[in-house]
Enzyme design. Structure first.
Site, PDB file in Angstrom:
ATOM      1  N   THR A   1      -8.473   6.562  -2.134  1.00 20.24           N
ATOM      2  CA  THR A   1      -9.823   6.008  -2.282  1.00 20.24           C
ATOM      3  C   THR A   1     -10.842   7.123  -2.061  1.00 20.24           C
ATOM      4  O   THR A   1     -11.940   7.069  -2.616  1.00 20.24           O
ATOM      5  CB  THR A   1     -10.080   4.860  -1.284  1.00 20.24           C
TER       6      THR A   1
ATOM      7  N   LYS B   1     -14.527   8.339  -4.023  1.00 26.59           N
ATOM      8  CA  LYS B   1     -15.796   8.678  -3.360  1.00 26.59           C
ATOM      9  C   LYS B   1     -16.295  10.043  -3.839  1.00 26.59           C
ATOM     10  O   LYS B   1     -17.491  10.225  -4.084  1.00 26.59           O
ATOM     11  CB  LYS B   1     -15.599   8.686  -1.833  1.00 26.59           C
TER      12      LYS B   1
ATOM     13  N   LYS C   1      -8.021  13.922   4.336  1.00 26.82           N
ATOM     14  CA  LYS C   1      -7.140  12.755   4.307  1.00 26.82           C
ATOM     15  C   LYS C   1      -6.133  12.912   5.444  1.00 26.82           C
ATOM     16  O   LYS C   1      -6.055  13.970   6.058  1.00 26.82           O
ATOM     17  CB  LYS C   1      -6.420  12.632   2.965  1.00 26.82           C
ATOM     18  N   ARG C   2      -5.364  11.851   5.734  1.00 26.15           N
ATOM     19  CA  ARG C   2      -4.301  12.003   6.713  1.00 26.15           C
ATOM     20  C   ARG C   2      -3.376  13.166   6.316  1.00 26.15           C
ATOM     21  O   ARG C   2      -3.205  13.453   5.122  1.00 26.15           O
ATOM     22  CB  ARG C   2      -3.481  10.705   6.829  1.00 26.15           C
TER      23      ARG C   2
ATOM     24  N   HIS D   1       0.802  -1.229   0.000  1.00 23.28           N
ATOM     25  CA  HIS D   1       0.000   0.000   0.000  1.00 23.28           C
ATOM     26  C   HIS D   1       0.827   1.267   0.000  1.00 23.28           C
ATOM     27  O   HIS D   1       0.261   2.362   0.077  1.00 23.28           O
ATOM     28  CB  HIS D   1      -0.919   0.052   1.222  1.00 23.28           C
TER      29      HIS D   1
ATOM     30  N   LYS E   1       1.066  14.486   0.656  1.00 26.12           N
ATOM     31  CA  LYS E   1      -0.305  14.791   0.242  1.00 26.12           C
ATOM     32  C   LYS E   1      -0.484  16.289  -0.016  1.00 26.12           C
ATOM     33  O   LYS E   1      -1.465  16.717  -0.590  1.00 26.12           O
ATOM     34  CB  LYS E   1      -1.296  14.287   1.292  1.00 26.12           C
TER      35      LYS E   1
END
Ligand code: 26V
Length: 800
Positions: free
Chosen positions: A643, A647, A535-536, A356, A541
């Site tokens: 993910t 969504k 998100k985290r 992952h 990111k």
């Protein structure tokens, strides 16, 4: 026997069941019941309905001697389960009416349920979506995890800073688990290895018991239900009576307290060195308990252990349960007497591994001192596995046992018959980077299974306005056949239909605005563009890219107050690992910037910024249906899949994003014209990083970036401490490993393109609706079918 949709309970039947449970399961008369009593009674009434499918599914699997899938994961981020059960059983109307007849509000009762956060982020939420899809598809499966007493920490802000508090989901009553005192295994640690009658025997020095708690996971229409089995650590001898009799009460309680630390808390942190021993203990605890359980089930159905792979497919969710390789070889060889070769082959035929992340800091490895002290026989077996692999591949240059370490990624690869990545790009990068040599030696082993999300939770349940419109337009066949959303495309050409789509989104936004006003005391304009990054928190990111662009936008708005700006609400949510100082500073910067920007009278009707505290599954279910723009802006090559991106697209948001992870495939599916692409590609990122002064060059070339950095670095958002963010601006104008500066200009361009597109209301709605219509491929049903076919050789038993 065809497993048909079970008959639905009536409203009357449900309200009777609720009152019965209230009285006889919880000992409350309705007139004295509180919200939690109603929630528990409704949950039990729904659970009764699920239990029948659950028993039937287990019976079918047993009678058929079915191959079972075992999903081993340190994390299951399941969120709330009540609505999930109600929706999957098709009982929304009945439950709403039954509660109303009893004088209760359905939404309030549902909102009382704690959010079970036994996971950190994407990996844990994926595991939860997979369990639901496995049940929907009728594939016999068990999720195995740890029943943490404390899940992911609760986040609040003090002076803009993240403050962590323990999460206590088990303090509220929990309706979904069944304790299984009979499913209890003794798990050993430490000790030594002896040789007896030519066989190696591991004699652990300490023990703890793993006790099972089962939660049924029901699939669409209640046709099948699988089990999430979570292990709780208990002392073998819970109480030291001699100590108690001596009057030493603390010592008497010691065994229980020590044992329980193993399942006490979910690791929130992949950046600190502390507690690594406990983490390894947790990993072995989960893995050993799961394997014992799997073999106990197998032994009831088959006596020839060599047939294990016909009955058992074990998926390792990342390397966290990678010790399953050595442990299974130990059981097959040391305990059950298979020759070593055959033990390894048999284990490999059962095991497969999902990677992952390629981030070097997240690739697990254990020092051989620690590993050997805790698991002495497993260290020997890891060496045997490594030697066998070397003998079969003498050209091999890399070992899983180099530098005094056990490298869990390499070990997992060697012990798995299939290894998969989670998006097309990520899988290719696995082949080129971390696993290049192993891929060359075993070219058939790596396969891709692009992630997916369950449409039951992430569209049908969380967005009733849109899902209602969809069902009205094309029927409800899409719910378990998501690619049928394509059938919406003709309707999208109809202005009346688009208007209804727009109204659904507008109402979701108004509802979110109302929630934010109630909880945060901030009022937002539902007609502004809702721009969402959830998100985290992580540098890759790039939440800091987003806030820098927002700051630059604010500055430009102040320069040109009369220009035709698209009003924007920029929302953030996400938790930072408690030990990840830089990520926590980004949170603080966003909160500080929000305070200044939101207070500015010159821009307050055009731009608002908000960081919502305590991001979790439930908050995601509120935010995603209300989003216009989905921020997926990671440094290309770093986000394995994502993910959340799926969504958002499914719920009719447009993406602004880089060519990273599953963004690449989302763009292919929804159409390049319906996606705001920016930034460098993964290979351009690598080239750019090699350029000396890349950040300085980018800053020199973009005055907006320079000005935003200048404001941050000089304390414009932290006047009481002007150099609070100097280290951030230094980072971004220096090494800037994640290339925030180099991608800024193009991100700015794409953001303005999004603004202009949003101003064209009809065009935007059309493009947003096309995102919904073309996201059907991202159902986790499609992903699970892929695993069943390419990895597990498992089949659906719905029609048996
Ligand atoms: C590592 C560790 C190490 C020890 C402490 C706790 C801990 C927690 C998490 C991790 C690694 C997590 C890897 C992960 O969550 N990857 C995400 O997986 C998603 C599902 O495949 C994917 O969509 C995301 O892109 C990826 O970042």
């Amino acid at each position: 026997m065809n497993i048909a949709t079970p008959p639905r309970v009536t409203t009357r039947g449900l309200s009777d069941a609720i009152t019965r449970h209230l009285r006889y399961s919880f000992g409350r008369e309705p007139e004295f019941a509180g919200l939690e009593d109603w929630r528990m009674a409704l949950s039990y009434a729904i659970r009764d309905q699920i239990a029948d499918s659950w028993f039937k599914a287990a019976g079918t699997a047993r009678n058929q001697g079915a191959k079972r899938v075992y999903y081993l994961s340190m994390e299951f981020l399941i969120g709330r389960l009540l609505e999930d059960g109600i929706v999957n059983l098709g009982l929304v109307d009945q439950a709403r009416e039954a509660l109303a007849a009893l004088g209760q509000d359905y939404d309030e009762v549902l909102a009382d349920e704690p959010d079970a956060a036994l996971g950190n982020g994407g990996l844990g939420r994926l595991a939860a979506c997979f369990l639901e899809s496995l049940s929907t598809l009728g594939c016999p499966a068990y999720g195995y995890g740890i029943r943490y007493e404390h899940g992911l920490f609760r986040q609040s802000f003090q002076g803009g800073r993240q403050v962590e508090a323990p999460e206590t989901w088990l303090l509220q009553r929990h309706a979904w688990e069944f304790e299984r005192p009979e499913a209890r295994f003794r798990i050993g640690f430490g000790g030594h290895v002896e040789e007896r009658e030519g066989r190696k025997l591991w004699l652990p020095g300490e023990h703890v018991d793993a006790e099972a708690y089962d939660t049924p996971i029901v699939g669409w229409q209640g046709r099948w239900a699988n089990t999430l089995r979570l292990w709780s650590a208990k002392a073998c001898d819970p109480f030291d009576l001699p100590a108690f009799n001596r009057g030493d009460f603390t010592a008497a309680a010691q065994p229980e307290a020590l044992a329980r630390t193993i399942s006490r808390v979910l690791y929130p942190d992949d950046t600190t060195e502390q507690g690594r021993e406990l983490r390894l203990k947790q990993e072995f605890f989960l893995t050993a308990a799961a394997l014992r359980d799997i073999l106990a089930r197998f032994d009831k159905e088959e006596s020839d252990i060599r047939k294990l792979p016909q009955y058992v497919a074990i998926q390792l969710n990342d390397t966290h349960p990678a010790v399953a390789g050595p442990e299974l070889v130990r059981i097959l060889h040391d305990e059950r007497g298979l020759p070593l070769d055959e033990a390894m082959q048999t284990a490999r035929a059962c095991l497969s591994y999902t990677n992952h992340t390629l981030l070097p800091e997240a690739l697990e490895s254990w020092g051989e001192d620690l590993f050997g002290r805790l698991l002495p026989r497993h260290l020997e077996i890891a060496d045997l596995i490594d030697n066998a692999h070397y003998e079969a591949n003498p050209n091999r240059t890399q070992s899983m046992r180099a530098d005094g370490q056990v490298k869990m990624g390499q070990l997992s690869f060697v012990m798995a018959h299939k290894v998969n990545g989670v998006s097309a790009l990520h899988t290719e990068l696995m082949k080129e980077t971390v696993f290049a040599e192993l891929h060359h030696l075993h070219p058939e082993r790596i396969v891709n299974q692009t992630n997916g999300v369950t449409p039951r939770r992430w569209l049908l349940a969380c967005n009733p306005r849109l899902s209602g419109l969809i069902t009205e337009t094309i029927g409800d066949g899409w719910v378990d056949d998501l690619e049928r959303l394509r059938e919406l495309e003709p309707a999208i050409e109809d202005a009346g239909w688009r208007q209804r789509f727009a109204e659904a989104k507008r109402a979701n936004k108004a509802e979110l605005a109302e929630y934010i006003s109630q909880t945060q005391g901030v009022s937002l304009d539902p007609d502004a563009m809702f721009d969402v990054q959830i998100k985290r928190m992580h540098e890759y990111k790039r939440q800091h890219l987003n806030i820098l662009e927002t700051i630059a936008l604010w500055q430009e708005m102040k320069d040109n107050p009369n220009a035709d700006w698209t009003p924007r609400v920029t929302l953030f949510a996400g938790k930072a690992a408690p030990g990840y100082a830089f990520a926590k500073d980004i949170i603080r910067l966003i909160n500080d910037a929000a305070e200044v920007i939101n207070a500015d009278p010159a821009t307050r009707d055009k731009l608002r910024v908000l960081f919502l505290p305590n991001y979790n599954v439930t908050l995601a279910e509120r935010l995603i249906p209300a989003a216009d723009l989905s921020e997926q802006i990671s440094t290309a090559g770093k986000e394995a899949s994502g993910t959340g991106n799926m969504k958002f697209a499914l719920n009719g948001a447009m993406t602004i994003g880089t060519l990273d992870g599953a963004n690449v495939e989302i763009r292919e599916h929804v159409g390049a014209e319906n996606f705001f692409l920016f930034g460098m590609t993964a290979s351009e990122v690598e080239e750019r990083r090699a350029v000396e002064d890349h950040a300085q060059q980018a800053i020199a070339a973009d005055p907006r970036l320079a000005r935003a950095l200048q404001a941050v670095g000089s304390g414009a958002f932290s006047p009481d401490e002007p150099d609070r963010y100097a280290h951030i601006t230094e980072n971004l104008s220096g090494a800037d490993y994640f290339l925030v500066a180099s991608d800024f200009s193009d991100y700015w361009r794409a953001s303005r393109e999004a603004d202009a597109a949003f101003a064209d209301r009809a065009g935007w709605i059309r493009r947003a609706a096309l995102n919904t219509a073309r996201s059907g491929w991202f159902s986790s049903d499609r992903t699970i079918r892929g695993y069943m076919r390419d990895i597990w050789a498992a089949r659906s038993h719905l029609e048996d």
